[in-house]
Design a protein around this motif. Structure first.
Motif, PDB file in Angstrom:
ATOM      1  N   ALA A  49       0.836  -1.206   0.000  1.00  0.00           N
ATOM      2  CA  ALA A  49       0.000   0.000   0.000  1.00  0.00           C
ATOM      3  C   ALA A  49       0.869   1.253   0.000  1.00  0.00           C
ATOM      4  CB  ALA A  49      -0.934   0.003   1.211  1.00  0.00           C
ATOM      5  N   SER A  50       1.964   1.234   0.749  1.00  0.00           N
ATOM      6  CA  SER A  50       2.880   2.375   0.788  1.00  0.00           C
ATOM      7  C   SER A  50       3.535   2.604  -0.567  1.00  0.00           C
ATOM      8  CB  SER A  50       3.944   2.130   1.858  1.00  0.00           C
ATOM      9  OG  SER A  50       4.878   3.165   1.886  1.00  0.00           O
ATOM     10  N   ILE A  51       3.925   1.540  -1.228  1.00  0.00           N
ATOM     11  CA  ILE A  51       4.525   1.640  -2.566  1.00  0.00           C
ATOM     12  C   ILE A  51       3.522   2.215  -3.556  1.00  0.00           C
ATOM     13  CG2 ILE A  51       5.389   0.283  -4.530  1.00  0.00           C
ATOM     14  CD1 ILE A  51       6.617  -1.635  -2.399  1.00  0.00           C
ATOM     15  N   GLU A  57       1.640   9.422  -5.951  1.00  0.00           N
ATOM     16  CA  GLU A  57       2.173  10.765  -5.712  1.00  0.00           C
ATOM     17  C   GLU A  57       3.167  11.170  -6.795  1.00  0.00           C
ATOM     18  OE1 GLU A  57       3.742  10.868  -1.775  1.00  0.00           O
ATOM     19  OE2 GLU A  57       1.761  10.636  -0.853  1.00  0.00           O
ATOM     20  N   SER A  58       4.010  10.237  -7.211  1.00  0.00           N
ATOM     21  CA  SER A  58       5.010  10.571  -8.225  1.00  0.00           C
ATOM     22  C   SER A  58       4.387  10.741  -9.609  1.00  0.00           C
ATOM     23  CB  SER A  58       6.112   9.514  -8.274  1.00  0.00           C
ATOM     24  OG  SER A  58       5.603   8.286  -8.751  1.00  0.00           O
ATOM     25  N   ALA A  59       3.200  10.179  -9.805  1.00  0.00           N
ATOM     26  CA  ALA A  59       2.523  10.303 -11.101  1.00  0.00           C
ATOM     27  C   ALA A  59       1.654  11.547 -11.183  1.00  0.00           C
ATOM     28  CB  ALA A  59       1.662   9.062 -11.356  1.00  0.00           C
TER      29      ALA A  59
END
Length: 81
Positions: A49-51, A57-59
């Protein structure tokens, strides 16, 4: 969801390549071992879930930040003139 009962030392096989074995049962904790090909990623649910959150967020589009940067750059250039 498939629900199976297994005892210590017993396994299940998933698609010929993944073996899940019950290693120990201690109170509410079950220790399992997973044998799978190296190209298959295996994560605890909370790590997965963290990944996924980090990937979301990075997208996120950077357009608003780029616009703000460009405006700041133009203001700086205008002040130099």
């Amino acid at each position: 969801m498939l629900v199976l009962s297994r005892k210590k030392g017993e396994s299940i096989i998933i698609q010929d390549h993944i073996e899940v074995t019950v290693l120990a049962v201690e109170g509410d904790t079950v220790r399992i071992g997973i044998s799978a090909p190296k190209h298959i990623d295996i994560f605890r649910e909370e790590v997965y879930a963290s990944i996924q959150e980090a990937n979301r967020e990075s997208a996120t589009p950077l357009a608003p930040n780029v616009k703000a940067f460009m405006e700041l750059l133009r203001e700086t250039e205008n002040k130099k003139k």
